[in-house]
Enzyme design. Structure first.
Site, PDB file in Angstrom:
ATOM      1  N   TYR A  32      38.934  48.647  50.705  1.00 52.88           N
ATOM      2  CA  TYR A  32      39.590  47.506  50.068  1.00 52.88           C
ATOM      3  C   TYR A  32      40.788  47.978  49.251  1.00 52.88           C
ATOM      4  CZ  TYR A  32      40.153  43.314  47.177  1.00 52.88           C
ATOM      5  OH  TYR A  32      40.648  42.202  46.536  1.00 52.88           O
ATOM      6  N   SER A  68      45.623  43.668  44.173  1.00 53.49           N
ATOM      7  CA  SER A  68      44.475  43.990  43.321  1.00 53.49           C
ATOM      8  C   SER A  68      44.794  45.210  42.488  1.00 53.49           C
ATOM      9  CB  SER A  68      43.234  44.265  44.174  1.00 53.49           C
ATOM     10  OG  SER A  68      42.182  44.783  43.373  1.00 53.49           O
TER      11      SER A  68
END
Length: 246
Positions: free
Chosen positions: A158, A144
């Site tokens: 995250y 990501s």
């Protein structure tokens, strides 16, 4: 061992391939001529839909239930793929979970889940896949762009897990270089998936191109990294996010 680049019947395994980016990658690799296995954990219907769509286009696909938080199930998915199609040429590690919360609000359960799937699961998938992969193969992780910039409050855990993936890829690329296996990491920005369905408008406003990405755009990059022409690229993290982290 036979070099993957010279193998006519190539085999790919997509961990987390039933929906969103993973499904798009599975479909694209099938179009590229791979026999494709894909794992799922909670939506067998979606996984079978992807496999059926590949079959309808003349490809070969296998949907396998495997929890990416479970090392035994990950290894079993690799074994099933190899038993059905032969040694791996490509492994794409897309499975991941997102739980948002500021540092004072993240539960231990959500922390453990993200660590288990997004870090431990990625490691186990790479380890298991590499053990059944031909020399000259390809490993692609889906990270990501939050590994570079968290972006919003509530995304710290995250982001930490995705930064760990980027670091892991660098080291694993060195480990597997003697076998000619490349290892690279794709870092998508906001993309149209189930994970982002309820925040697409807000996310689009944060992207300089004023739109979120499409799964097929991420799949196109994965296709390149899985292909023969990417053989000189390894240990890289490639960000594809509409300019969000420029």
């Amino acid at each position: 061992m036979t070099d993957a680049a010279s193998t006519p019947n190539r085999v790919a395994l997509v961990f987390g391939g039933s929906r969103g980016i993973g499904a798009a990658i599975a479909m694209r690799l099938a179009e590229d001529g791979f026999r494709v296995a894909l794992t799922y954990v909670s939506r067998p219907d979606k996984a079978e839909d992807v496999a059926a769509a590949i079959g309808a286009r003349g490809g070969k696909a296998l949907a396998i239930r495997a929890d990416s938080a479970d090392a035994v199930e990950i290894a079993a998915a690799v074994d099933r793929t190899v038993d059905r199609f032969g040694p791996l040429d490509v492994a794409v590690v897309n499975a991941g979970v997102l739980r948002l919360g500021t540092v004072d609000a993240v539960s231990i359960e959500d922390l453990d889940l993200m660590l288990a799937v997004n870090i431990r699961g990625v490691f186990c998938a790479i380890q298991s896949a590499a053990s059944r992969m031909r020399d000259g193969g390809r490993i692609v992780t889906i990270g990501s762009n939050t590994a570079v910039r968290t972006g919003t409050a509530g995304g710290s855990v995250y982001a930490m897990t995705k930064a760990a993936v980027a670091a892991l890829v660098k080291g694993v690329a060195l480990d597997l270089a003697p076998r000619g296996i490349t290892v690279n990491n794709i870092q998508p920005g906001p993309t149209e998936t189930d994970m982002t369905a309820d925040m697409l408008s807000r996310l689009a406003d944060m992207v300089p191109l004023k739109r979120v990405g499409r799964p097929d755009e991420i799949a196109a990059l994965a296709s390149y990294l899985a292909g023969r022409q990417s053989g000189y690229m390894t240990g890289s993290s490639l960000t594809i996010d509409g300019g969000y982290i420029l």
